[in-house]
Design a protein around this motif. Structure first.
Motif, PDB file in Angstrom:
ATOM      1  N   ILE A 152       1.007  -1.005   0.188  1.00 53.56           N
ATOM      2  CA  ILE A 152       0.148   0.007  -0.054  1.00 53.56           C
ATOM      3  C   ILE A 152       0.653   1.342   0.211  1.00 53.56           C
ATOM      4  O   ILE A 152       2.025   1.483   0.622  1.00 53.56           O
ATOM      5  CB  ILE A 152      -1.330   0.115   1.298  1.00 53.56           C
ATOM      6  CG1 ILE A 152      -1.995  -1.293   1.007  1.00 53.56           C
ATOM      7  CG2 ILE A 152      -1.439   1.749   1.195  1.00 53.56           C
ATOM      8  CD1 ILE A 152      -2.457  -1.171   2.974  1.00 53.56           C
ATOM      9  N   GLY A 153       0.639   2.210  -1.171  1.00 53.37           N
ATOM     10  CA  GLY A 153       1.438   3.094  -1.103  1.00 53.37           C
ATOM     11  C   GLY A 153       2.353   3.422  -2.316  1.00 53.37           C
ATOM     12  O   GLY A 153       2.462   4.699  -2.357  1.00 53.37           O
ATOM     13  N   GLN A 154       2.870   2.116  -2.469  1.00 50.59           N
ATOM     14  CA  GLN A 154       3.703   2.591  -3.338  1.00 50.59           C
ATOM     15  C   GLN A 154       3.142   2.133  -5.109  1.00 50.59           C
ATOM     16  O   GLN A 154       1.061   2.545  -4.750  1.00 50.59           O
ATOM     17  CB  GLN A 154       4.468   0.511  -3.717  1.00 50.59           C
ATOM     18  CG  GLN A 154       4.941   0.264  -2.139  1.00 50.59           C
ATOM     19  CD  GLN A 154       6.017  -0.665  -1.829  1.00 50.59           C
ATOM     20  OE1 GLN A 154       5.605  -1.677  -3.091  1.00 50.59           O
ATOM     21  NE2 GLN A 154       7.485  -0.565  -2.098  1.00 50.59           N
TER      22      GLN A 154
ATOM     23  N   TYR B 259       7.737   3.644  -6.401  1.00 55.26           N
ATOM     24  CA  TYR B 259       8.011   4.680  -6.107  1.00 55.26           C
ATOM     25  C   TYR B 259       7.657   4.266  -4.621  1.00 55.26           C
ATOM     26  O   TYR B 259       6.089   4.182  -4.848  1.00 55.26           O
ATOM     27  CB  TYR B 259       7.368   5.191  -6.655  1.00 55.26           C
ATOM     28  CG  TYR B 259       7.979   5.525  -7.614  1.00 55.26           C
ATOM     29  CD1 TYR B 259      10.021   6.381  -8.117  1.00 55.26           C
ATOM     30  CD2 TYR B 259       7.897   5.040  -8.937  1.00 55.26           C
ATOM     31  CE1 TYR B 259       9.939   6.892  -9.506  1.00 55.26           C
ATOM     32  CE2 TYR B 259       8.329   5.426 -10.914  1.00 55.26           C
ATOM     33  CZ  TYR B 259       9.641   6.123 -11.094  1.00 55.26           C
ATOM     34  OH  TYR B 259      10.098   6.770 -11.335  1.00 55.26           O
ATOM     35  N   ASN B 260       8.026   4.682  -3.380  1.00 58.98           N
ATOM     36  CA  ASN B 260       8.131   4.197  -2.572  1.00 58.98           C
ATOM     37  C   ASN B 260       7.318   5.999  -1.892  1.00 58.98           C
ATOM     38  O   ASN B 260       7.487   7.032  -1.906  1.00 58.98           O
ATOM     39  CB  ASN B 260       8.694   3.552  -1.161  1.00 58.98           C
ATOM     40  CG  ASN B 260       9.747   2.477  -2.211  1.00 58.98           C
ATOM     41  OD1 ASN B 260       8.717   1.850  -2.211  1.00 58.98           O
ATOM     42  ND2 ASN B 260      11.012   2.011  -2.598  1.00 58.98           N
ATOM     43  N   GLY B 261       6.420   5.847  -0.829  1.00 58.26           N
ATOM     44  CA  GLY B 261       6.203   6.846   0.099  1.00 58.26           C
ATOM     45  C   GLY B 261       7.187   8.049   0.381  1.00 58.26           C
ATOM     46  O   GLY B 261       7.396   9.307   0.353  1.00 58.26           O
ATOM     47  N   ASP B 262       8.469   7.081   1.213  1.00 54.33           N
ATOM     48  CA  ASP B 262       9.922   8.378   1.422  1.00 54.33           C
ATOM     49  C   ASP B 262      10.738   8.778  -0.250  1.00 54.33           C
ATOM     50  O   ASP B 262      11.510   9.407   0.817  1.00 54.33           O
ATOM     51  CB  ASP B 262      10.086   7.400   2.382  1.00 54.33           C
ATOM     52  CG  ASP B 262      11.409   6.224   1.433  1.00 54.33           C
ATOM     53  OD1 ASP B 262      11.016   6.208   0.848  1.00 54.33           O
ATOM     54  OD2 ASP B 262      12.181   5.410   2.566  1.00 54.33           O
ATOM     55  N   GLY B 263      10.340   8.742  -0.838  1.00 53.90           N
ATOM     56  CA  GLY B 263      11.660   9.113  -2.110  1.00 53.90           C
ATOM     57  C   GLY B 263      12.279   7.739  -2.792  1.00 53.90           C
ATOM     58  O   GLY B 263      12.708   8.452  -3.663  1.00 53.90           O
TER      59      GLY B 263
ATOM     60  N   GLY C 143      15.915   2.685   7.215  1.00 51.16           N
ATOM     61  CA  GLY C 143      15.838   3.702   7.724  1.00 51.16           C
ATOM     62  C   GLY C 143      16.702   5.254   7.169  1.00 51.16           C
ATOM     63  O   GLY C 143      16.125   5.702   6.780  1.00 51.16           O
ATOM     64  N   SER C 144      17.577   4.730   7.450  1.00 51.29           N
ATOM     65  CA  SER C 144      18.887   5.616   7.012  1.00 51.29           C
ATOM     66  C   SER C 144      20.306   5.049   6.608  1.00 51.29           C
ATOM     67  O   SER C 144      21.119   6.217   5.824  1.00 51.29           O
ATOM     68  CB  SER C 144      19.487   5.988   8.652  1.00 51.29           C
ATOM     69  OG  SER C 144      19.529   4.589   8.687  1.00 51.29           O
TER      70      SER C 144
END
Length: 286
Positions: free
Chosen positions: A66-68, A119-123, A189-190
């Motif tokens: 979801i969101g991709q 494409y992911n929501g975090d860019g 995440g980093s």
């Protein structure tokens, strides 16, 4: 003439009775229908029957989170993409000792073709995914061009990386692998905040390899198989360093050499596949 006329009437009645159940307005098969039918037959014969592997090219949203955001593949690109997968992924395993047995045992149950990148929501952009060894997803297949080195590299990077996960999932990591560069790991995440050189100086082939030891293992295997300049980029030491960066690069390369040595021994021990022979087969195709 009378007998001939009666015969013609009987013939017409007989023919009409043969087709009485056919709809008068039967739709004609479209180009996509014919292509799909041929594709399904080809996939069944060359992938499902041979390797017990399904190929999903019709877009279904369950293949992304979801969101991709993704794009479905074009029908006319599916067969060439299958040829690409066969040539660069499957055939090299079939060429090396124990490769066929390993491939057939651990090949994922299905591979997915997506037309564009994920494409992911975090860019960030996801190049490909694997689901616990059960599925490998290829992205951006609509841009298929074997002569485009960047496109080819992404596809090979993806499939070699995702298939490498089957090794540690079934046989664990090489002994003490996670202790080779324990302080260099980041998090999911980093990792993308690191540059390639910063990852190298930590002892990793890419920033993504710093996520955790499992991703480190898969990334190292993938780069070793597809990168023709692996030795120069990640192993060979620079002599007569005159800067801290040069020395740090050398230190990172020493860690990568330790990792790839452990991985090659591990592959041979638990799978019977010589990673050097597999790499040679792949490199001969590039």
């Amino acid at each position: 003439m009378k007998h001939k006329y009666i015969y013609m009437i009987i013939l017409l009645v007989t023919l009409s009775s043969c087709f009485k159940d056919d709809p008068l307005n039967a739709p004609e098969k479209t180009y996509d229908d014919i292509l799909t039918s041929e594709l399904d037959a080809y996939i069944d014969a060359n992938f499902t029957q041979k390797y017990n592997m399904a190929v999903r090219y019709r877009y279904v949203d369950q293949y992304v989170e979801i969101g991709q955001r993704v794009t479905p593949p074009s029908l006319d690109i599916v067969r060439p993409m299958l040829d690409f997968v066969q040539y660069f992924w499957i055939e090299p395993y079939l060429e090396v000792p124990n490769g066929e047995a390993f491939f057939k045992r651990f090949v994922p149950a299905e591979i997915i073709f997506l037309g564009g990148l994920i494409y992911n929501g975090d860019g960030t952009v996801t190049l490909g995914t694997a689901d616990a060894g059960a599925r490998i997803t290829f992205t951006n297949v609509n841009a298929l061009d074997e002569n485009d080195i960047d496109w080819r590299t992404i596809q090979l990077h993806t499939v070699y990386h995702e298939f490498a996960h089957s090794v540690h999932q079934n046989f664990k990591l090489p002994n003490a692998f996670e202790t080779i560069s324990p302080n260099g790991y980041t998090s999911s995440g980093s990792w993308y905040n690191l540059t390639d050189e910063e990852a190298l100086q930590r002892g990793f082939v890419s920033p993504y390899a710093t996520v955790n030891p499992n991703e480190d293992f898969a990334e190292t295997v993938s780069f070793y198989l597809f990168d023709p300049d692996f030795q120069n980029n990640f192993i060979l030491q620079t002599e007569n360093c005159t800067s801290a960066d040069c020395e740090n690069d050398n230190a990172g390369k020493a860690l990568i050499l330790e990792k790839i040595s452990a991985i090659r021994s591990h592959y041979l021990k638990v799978t019977g596949v010589d990673l050097d022979l597999l790499r040679a087969s792949i490199q001969s195709r590039l």
